[in-house]
Scaffold this motif. Structure first.
Motif, PDB file in Angstrom:
ATOM      1  N   GLU A   1       2.715  19.680   7.916  1.00 18.50           N
ATOM      2  CA  GLU A   1       2.305  21.066   8.126  1.00 18.50           C
ATOM      3  C   GLU A   1       1.938  21.802   6.843  1.00 18.50           C
ATOM      4  O   GLU A   1       1.504  22.946   6.883  1.00 18.50           O
ATOM      5  CB  GLU A   1       3.386  21.849   8.877  1.00 18.50           C
ATOM      6  CG  GLU A   1       4.774  21.714   8.284  1.00 18.50           C
ATOM      7  CD  GLU A   1       5.581  20.626   8.966  1.00 18.50           C
ATOM      8  OE1 GLU A   1       5.002  19.545   9.291  1.00 18.50           O
ATOM      9  OE2 GLU A   1       6.803  20.834   9.166  1.00 18.50           O
ATOM     10  N   ASP A   2       2.105  21.152   5.692  1.00 22.47           N
ATOM     11  CA  ASP A   2       1.656  21.741   4.426  1.00 22.47           C
ATOM     12  C   ASP A   2       0.170  21.482   4.198  1.00 22.47           C
ATOM     13  O   ASP A   2      -0.411  22.007   3.239  1.00 22.47           O
ATOM     14  CB  ASP A   2       2.446  21.158   3.252  1.00 22.47           C
ATOM     15  CG  ASP A   2       3.908  21.547   3.281  1.00 22.47           C
ATOM     16  OD1 ASP A   2       4.761  20.663   2.993  1.00 22.47           O
ATOM     17  OD2 ASP A   2       4.218  22.713   3.591  1.00 22.47           O
ATOM     18  N   THR A   3      -0.449  20.694   5.064  1.00 23.90           N
ATOM     19  CA  THR A   3      -1.867  20.405   4.924  1.00 23.90           C
ATOM     20  C   THR A   3      -2.695  21.675   5.049  1.00 23.90           C
ATOM     21  O   THR A   3      -2.571  22.427   6.012  1.00 23.90           O
ATOM     22  CB  THR A   3      -2.301  19.401   6.012  1.00 23.90           C
ATOM     23  OG1 THR A   3      -1.614  18.154   5.807  1.00 23.90           O
ATOM     24  CG2 THR A   3      -3.809  19.159   5.957  1.00 23.90           C
ATOM     25  N   ALA A   4      -3.523  21.934   4.044  1.00 23.29           N
ATOM     26  CA  ALA A   4      -4.334  23.151   4.015  1.00 23.29           C
ATOM     27  C   ALA A   4      -5.182  23.141   2.754  1.00 23.29           C
ATOM     28  O   ALA A   4      -4.994  22.310   1.870  1.00 23.29           O
ATOM     29  CB  ALA A   4      -3.436  24.388   4.030  1.00 23.29           C
ATOM     30  N   VAL A   5      -6.094  24.100   2.695  1.00 23.88           N
ATOM     31  CA  VAL A   5      -6.769  24.399   1.433  1.00 23.88           C
ATOM     32  C   VAL A   5      -5.911  25.436   0.713  1.00 23.88           C
ATOM     33  O   VAL A   5      -5.547  26.462   1.303  1.00 23.88           O
ATOM     34  CB  VAL A   5      -8.190  24.943   1.666  1.00 23.88           C
ATOM     35  CG1 VAL A   5      -8.829  25.309   0.331  1.00 23.88           C
ATOM     36  CG2 VAL A   5      -9.037  23.914   2.404  1.00 23.88           C
ATOM     37  N   TYR A   6      -5.582  25.142  -0.512  1.00 22.26           N
ATOM     38  CA  TYR A   6      -4.730  26.023  -1.310  1.00 22.26           C
ATOM     39  C   TYR A   6      -5.587  26.815  -2.289  1.00 22.26           C
ATOM     40  O   TYR A   6      -6.428  26.252  -2.984  1.00 22.26           O
ATOM     41  CB  TYR A   6      -3.684  25.202  -2.059  1.00 22.26           C
ATOM     42  CG  TYR A   6      -2.557  24.747  -1.169  1.00 22.26           C
ATOM     43  CD1 TYR A   6      -2.769  23.773  -0.191  1.00 22.26           C
ATOM     44  CD2 TYR A   6      -1.280  25.299  -1.279  1.00 22.26           C
ATOM     45  CE1 TYR A   6      -1.739  23.366   0.649  1.00 22.26           C
ATOM     46  CE2 TYR A   6      -0.252  24.891  -0.445  1.00 22.26           C
ATOM     47  CZ  TYR A   6      -0.487  23.934   0.516  1.00 22.26           C
ATOM     48  OH  TYR A   6       0.532  23.538   1.343  1.00 22.26           O
TER      49      TYR A   6
END
Length: 120
Positions: free
Chosen positions: A87-92
């Motif tokens: 769930e940390d998958t993302a564009v930062y």
């Protein structure tokens, strides 16, 4: 002005360190934050740091796993991410503004984003 880097593909439980380099002294505004945005979701706050005092603030979901820090000599802010979850998958994104707050509206300058993908 802000250049984010360090993203990549990592297995769950792994680590990554993101960097945000400031080429135009925007960090002198005092607040530097990291945000993330997953597909179909709103951009959300991750962590922020006071550029001069070093005080930090985190969203609850990353406390104990992520650490924000800064190197004033290198004009760079880091986000050390450990025990990564799917769930940390993302564009930062990194951002700079007057104060290290959790609201996107509190930031003036934004980097281009770096993709973090955590495989389960």
């Amino acid at each position: 002005q802000l250049q984010a880097s360090g993203g990549g593909l990592v297995q769950a439980g792994g680590s990554l360190r993101l960097s945000c380099a400031d080429s135009r002294r925007t960090f002198s505004n005092n607040g530097v934050g990291w945000f993330r945005q997953a597909p179909g979701k709103e951009r959300e706050f991750v962590a922020a740091i006071n550029w001069y005092g070093g005080n930090t603030v985190y969203t609850d979901s990353v406390k104990g796993r992520f650490t924000i820090s800064r190197d004033r000599a290198k004009n760079t802010v880091y986000l050390q991410m450990n025990s990564l979850k799917f769930e940390d998958t993302a564009v930062y994104y990194c951002a700079a503004g007057p104060r290290p707050v959790a609201q996107t509206s509190g930031y003036i300058y934004w980097g281009q984003g770096t993709q973090v993908t955590v495989s389960s």
